[in-house]
Design a protein around this motif. Structure first.
Motif, short mmCIF file in Angstrom:
data_model
loop_
_atom_site.label_atom_id
_atom_site.label_comp_id
_atom_site.label_asym_id
_atom_site.label_seq_id
_atom_site.Cartn_x
_atom_site.Cartn_y
_atom_site.Cartn_z
N ASP A 169 15.07 -84.25 -8.85
CA ASP A 169 15.31 -85.57 -9.42
C ASP A 169 14.03 -86.21 -9.96
OD1 ASP A 169 18.03 -85.50 -8.98
OD2 ASP A 169 17.90 -86.42 -7.01
N ASP A 170 12.89 -85.96 -9.32
CA ASP A 170 11.67 -86.55 -9.85
C ASP A 170 11.24 -85.88 -11.14
OD1 ASP A 170 11.06 -84.25 -8.51
OD2 ASP A 170 9.38 -85.07 -7.37
N ASP A 171 11.65 -84.62 -11.38
CA ASP A 171 11.45 -84.00 -12.68
C ASP A 171 12.36 -84.67 -13.71
OD1 ASP A 171 9.54 -81.95 -12.03
OD2 ASP A 171 11.15 -80.93 -10.97
N LYS A 172 13.60 -84.91 -13.31
CA LYS A 172 14.55 -85.54 -14.23
C LYS A 172 14.08 -86.93 -14.65
CE LYS A 172 18.69 -83.20 -12.44
NZ LYS A 172 20.00 -83.39 -11.79
N VAL A 173 13.64 -87.72 -13.67
CA VAL A 173 13.28 -89.10 -13.98
C VAL A 173 12.06 -89.17 -14.89
CG1 VAL A 173 11.69 -89.67 -12.08
CG2 VAL A 173 13.28 -91.39 -12.92
N SER A 174 11.22 -88.11 -14.89
CA SER A 174 10.06 -88.12 -15.77
C SER A 174 10.48 -88.16 -17.23
CB SER A 174 9.17 -86.90 -15.50
OG SER A 174 9.82 -85.70 -15.88
N TYR A 175 11.62 -87.53 -17.56
CA TYR A 175 12.11 -87.56 -18.93
C TYR A 175 12.63 -88.96 -19.29
CZ TYR A 175 11.77 -82.49 -18.91
OH TYR A 175 11.29 -81.21 -18.85
N TYR A 176 13.21 -89.64 -18.33
CA TYR A 176 13.65 -91.02 -18.56
C TYR A 176 12.44 -91.93 -18.78
CZ TYR A 176 18.52 -90.06 -17.45
OH TYR A 176 19.81 -89.58 -17.47
N GLU A 199 23.26 -96.72 -20.32
CA GLU A 199 23.28 -95.42 -19.64
C GLU A 199 21.87 -95.01 -19.21
OE1 GLU A 199 23.37 -90.77 -21.00
OE2 GLU A 199 24.43 -92.23 -22.25
N ILE A 200 20.91 -95.14 -20.12
CA ILE A 200 19.54 -94.71 -19.84
C ILE A 200 18.95 -95.53 -18.68
CG2 ILE A 200 17.17 -94.72 -20.75
CD1 ILE A 200 18.78 -92.40 -21.73
N LEU A 201 19.05 -96.84 -18.76
CA LEU A 201 18.44 -97.70 -17.74
C LEU A 201 19.11 -97.55 -16.38
CD1 LEU A 201 17.85 -100.90 -19.89
CD2 LEU A 201 16.11 -99.33 -19.02
N LYS A 202 20.43 -97.40 -16.37
CA LYS A 202 21.15 -97.26 -15.10
C LYS A 202 20.88 -95.90 -14.46
CE LYS A 202 23.98 -99.02 -12.04
NZ LYS A 202 23.82 -98.01 -10.98
N ASP A 233 19.06 -95.12 -10.85
CA ASP A 233 19.70 -94.31 -9.81
C ASP A 233 18.80 -93.15 -9.38
OD1 ASP A 233 21.90 -95.94 -9.86
OD2 ASP A 233 23.08 -94.65 -11.17
N LEU A 234 18.12 -92.53 -10.34
CA LEU A 234 17.23 -91.42 -10.00
C LEU A 234 16.04 -91.88 -9.17
CD1 LEU A 234 17.31 -89.42 -13.37
CD2 LEU A 234 18.06 -88.58 -11.13
N TRP A 235 15.47 -93.03 -9.53
CA TRP A 235 14.35 -93.54 -8.75
C TRP A 235 14.80 -93.86 -7.32
CZ3 TRP A 235 9.67 -92.51 -9.48
CH2 TRP A 235 9.10 -92.48 -10.74
N LYS A 236 16.04 -94.35 -7.17
CA LYS A 236 16.56 -94.60 -5.82
C LYS A 236 16.68 -93.29 -5.05
CE LYS A 236 19.33 -98.76 -6.81
NZ LYS A 236 20.71 -99.29 -6.89
N GLN A 237 17.16 -92.24 -5.74
CA GLN A 237 17.38 -90.97 -5.07
C GLN A 237 16.07 -90.32 -4.63
OE1 GLN A 237 19.96 -88.50 -7.52
NE2 GLN A 237 21.32 -90.23 -7.90
N GLN A 259 13.56 -91.95 -3.72
CA GLN A 259 13.02 -92.86 -2.70
C GLN A 259 11.58 -93.27 -3.01
OE1 GLN A 259 13.69 -90.94 1.08
NE2 GLN A 259 15.91 -91.00 0.87
N ASN A 260 11.37 -93.63 -4.27
CA ASN A 260 10.06 -94.10 -4.72
C ASN A 260 10.19 -95.59 -5.00
OD1 ASN A 260 7.97 -94.88 -6.71
ND2 ASN A 260 7.39 -92.73 -6.62
N THR A 261 9.63 -96.42 -4.11
CA THR A 261 9.82 -97.86 -4.22
C THR A 261 9.20 -98.43 -5.49
OG1 THR A 261 9.85 -98.06 -1.81
CG2 THR A 261 9.47 -100.07 -3.06
N SER A 262 7.99 -98.00 -5.82
CA SER A 262 7.32 -98.51 -7.02
C SER A 262 8.12 -98.19 -8.27
CB SER A 262 5.92 -97.91 -7.11
OG SER A 262 5.29 -98.30 -8.30
N GLY A 263 8.56 -96.93 -8.39
CA GLY A 263 9.36 -96.55 -9.54
C GLY A 263 10.68 -97.29 -9.59
N MET A 264 11.30 -97.46 -8.41
CA MET A 264 12.58 -98.17 -8.34
C MET A 264 12.43 -99.62 -8.78
SD MET A 264 15.00 -99.00 -5.05
CE MET A 264 13.91 -100.34 -4.54
N LEU A 265 11.36 -100.28 -8.34
CA LEU A 265 11.17 -101.69 -8.69
C LEU A 265 10.93 -101.85 -10.19
CD1 LEU A 265 8.97 -102.86 -5.70
CD2 LEU A 265 11.33 -103.53 -6.17
#
Length: 721
Positions: A435-442, A461-464, A468-472, A474-480
């Motif tokens: 998931d952290d590889d996926k979120v890098s593309y976002y 779609e992109i923002l949501k 969700d990926l940042w939540k998965q 469990q990276n608080t900084s990225g999630m915020l």
């Protein structure tokens, strides 16, 4: 089991002691009537192989039960004790991902095929000290003719300056390297390694090898418009006593090869002379046309193509390519035959690309697919093909094409491509990645888009999905950060009900202490720009600020200490939104402190709070990026209450045209440059960073994570203080 390749498939990971064992399982499953993919090497370090299996009657229970029975009979692989009992595939997938996340919480992760494209991920692994583990995995995969692994290995050696290993790898894998998709970066890495070893050893064969490599790739790089850096390397390889070779006395082909080492603009005059000397030499004429294309003069190239009477395959390809690059799509259609059987894969792909760009996507499909199946990998064909497969819902095929484009033509990928790439990654189009590889593309997509993202149909779609990926992970900084963008988008499009629901979730996070009170406050601040758009938002924020402040007062009394530093900012923000609530807060604090004193509770003294009004009269402030409303309110606050007299605004590219020169002209005389990083886009942020790095800016540059008016004011005052 692992993630699905298609909606009607599941993946099966295997742990085998040897290749023969895996092949036997694969053979037995096929004999048992399962529809399965070819046997592939696993990307997960705990497994050796994996395959995709088509569901039996779309039923997971039935399929897994039969697979379990056959594999258990072979006694080679451990499987579940009983078949799964989940009827809904989506539910199964979500539960499965949670299990995988628990199983894979180790730090050392294998390099998957997508990571050879995602160079930032490779650099992160190098920085984490995982070079040896990554190298071992890639060597193993490249020995199995994995071209993705070979390309990653080249990048790994280049990034870690292991030049000897890279040169040796090229010797051993020469044919496989030449079969890789051509890119300027690839050739620069190979040639650069050879030249570096040559400088250290003075071995002439290494210099010859570097020059031969460059000359081998230069014609194709010319057509890709990626030859400049390689040509510079080639020139640097010539020592003082080795001037550029003269073309007199050489054969015609030798002269053309040598001319490729010269800048296109400089070689045109010599090619003209050769054309006059050999008027029927088609290779000279085509080289002249290519040179005109390289200096952005396609009209001269087209005139040359049109003047040639013998319409060969190569001529048609180059002619159509120039027309396509010039966006003259209808002329491409008119130039090439309509019947697909009359076209080579290259010409079919060029016609398909033109049809796609004219909006004829259905017609374009068969032409583009013929090109792909025929081995055509030129950028002009791959770009529409990737979009086509991504939009019709085939993420695996789209992922394969986008992997090539990310390596060979990253600079040609548009914002719409970045949106599709993020979607493809999230749908497992790049394989079994984390998931952290996926979120890098976002993140790449969002950073490139800036505020332009709001205008995209896929913005929600992109923002949501990014959130969700940042939540998965469990990276608080990225999630915020993702939450700040998501909340801002909901407010900007007026989805107030959804915004209130999301604020309720964030409020719960704060209550459960998953985020701190300060982090919650900073998230809320980002919405202050919309209080005049939605009247109820002002009071909603004021209520949250008031609740935060009350909790901070009570907590400080319990701890017998003064409130946290952000408490004063919280009061200021509350006063801005609702002065009556701010006054009520002051009264509440006085009352609670008095009650505590009566009960002999030690109350921290207010003497520790320094309350001085700063004077910014000597500051020449540049306020860069951010919302227009935020900039306006910040400047008003600083001018009215802190004596600011000189301030310039630099709006993001969504509001006004920006360039390095006009940004420099606006902010070069400022002694304090505050950059609001949210909603500006990568372009403006990069311009300011580059100006500072180059020494062009003498002022103090700092980047603000906060987005609301009170947060920006607070950060500027703290910086001045």
């Amino acid at each position: 089991m692992t993630k699905q390749k298609r909606a009607d498939q599941i993946g099966l990971r295997l742990q085998c002691d040897e290749q023969r064992q895996a092949e036997e399982i694969h053979r037995r499953l096929r004999q048992a009537g399962f529809t399965i993919s070819s046997l592939m090497s696993a990307t997960h370090s705990d497994y050796t192989h994996f395959i995709y299996v088509t569901l039996i009657e779309n039923n997971i229970d039935n399929t897994m039960f039969k697979i379990e029975a056959h594999i258990r009979a072979l006694n080679n692989v451990d499987v579940a004790k009983k078949p799964v009992s989940i009827k809904d595939f989506r539910t199964w997938q979500n539960q499965f991902r949670k299990v995988i996340k628990q199983l894979n919480n180790d730090d050392v992760r294998p390099t998957s095929s997508v990571q050879e494209i995602n160079q930032s991920r490779l650099k992160q692994k190098i920085a984490a000290g995982l070079t040896t583990q990554v190298e071992e995995k890639l060597l193993q995969q490249s020995d199995n003719n994995d071209s993705n692994a070979l390309r990653t290995l080249i990048a790994l050696y280049a990034n870690t300056e292991q030049n000897e290993q890279l040169v040796e790898l090229f010797k051993v894998k020469r044919s496989a390297v030449f079969a890789l998709p051509v890119s300027g970066r690839l050739v620069e890495q190979l040639v650069g390694a050879h030249l570096q070893i040559y400088k250290e050893t003075n071995a002439p064969e290494l210099l010859r090898s570097a020059q031969e490599l460059a000359q081998e790739f230069l014609p194709e790089l010319e057509r890709l418009r990626q030859a400049n850096e390689v040509r510079k390397l080639l020139h640097l390889s010539l020592v003082a006593q080795e001037p550029l070779p003269k073309i007199e006395g050489a054969t015609l082909n030798e002269q053309l090869t040598q001319l490729l080492e010269i800048e296109p603009g400089e070689r045109i005059s010599q090619l003209d002379k050769l054309k006059n000397k050999y008027p029927k030499a088609i290779n000279v004429i085509l080289a002249l046309a290519d040179s005109y294309v390289s200096i952005d003069n396609p009209e001269s190239a087209l005139q040359i193509y049109q003047s040639i009477t013998e319409k060969t395959e190569e001529l048609q390809q180059r002619h159509a390519e120039v027309l396509l690059n010039s966006q003259r799509f209808q002329e491409v259609i008119e130039l090439l035959p309509k019947v697909i059987s009359e076209l080579s894969p290259a010409l079919a792909g060029l016609r398909g690309a033109a049809l796609y760009n004219l909006g004829e996507k259905t017609q374009a499909s068969e032409f583009l697919e013929k090109a792909w199946q025929g081995g055509e990998r030129r950028v002009q064909i791959l770009l529409p093909l990737a979009k086509l497969w991504a939009t019709v819902g085939d993420p695996v095929k789209a992922g394969e094409v986008y992997q090539i484009l990310l390596e060979t033509a990253d600079e040609k990928l548009t914002l719409s491509d970045r949106v599709l790439i993020a979607r493809v990654a999230n749908l497992d189009g790049f394989g079994d990645i984390y998931d952290d590889d996926k979120v890098s593309y976002y993140e790449l997509c969002v950073n490139l888009a800036g505020v332009r993202l709001r205008d995209l149909p896929e913005a929600e779609e992109i923002l949501k999905d990014r959130l969700d990926l940042w939540k998965q992970v469990q990276n608080t900084s990225g999630m915020l950060n993702a939450y700040a963008d998501w909340l801002d988008w909901l407010a900007s499009v007026g989805k107030w009900e959804d915004l209130n629901n999301e604020l309720g979730i964030v409020r719960k996070f704060a209550i459960e202490q998953k985020i701190s009170s300060l982090q919650y406050f900073e998230l809320l601040e980002g919405l202050e720009a919309y209080i005049n758009v939605q009247p109820t938002l002002r009071q909603s924020l004021a209520n949250d600020y008031f609740g935060l402040a009350i909790a901070e007062i009570d907590n400080a009394l319990r701890q017998e200490e003064i409130e946290a530093p952000f408490f004063q900012d919280l009061k200021r923000a509350l006063f801005y939104l609702n002065s009556d609530s701010a006054n009520e807060l002051v009264e509440y604090r006085q009352q609670r402190r008095a009650e505590a004193t009566k009960l002999n509770v030690q109350v921290a003294s207010d003497e520790n709070i320094v309350s001085t009004t700063q004077n910014l009269a000597s500051i020449n402030l540049a306020l860069v990026g951010g919302h227009q409303a935020t900039r306006r309110e910040v400047i008003r606050e600083l001018c009215e209450n802190y004596g600011l007299k000189n301030c310039v605004e630099v709006a993001p590219s969504s509001e006004a045209y920006i360039s390095r020169s006009n940004v420099q002209a606006q902010i070069s005389n400022c002694n304090l440059i505050a950059v609001i990083t949210g909603y500006m886009g990568h372009d403006l942020s990069q311009i300011v960073s580059d100006l500072k790095k180059d020494g062009t800016l003498t002022g103090n540059v700092f980047f603000l994570a906060c987005r609301g008016k009170s947060g920006v004011v607070r950060a500027i005052l703290n910086k001045v203080q």
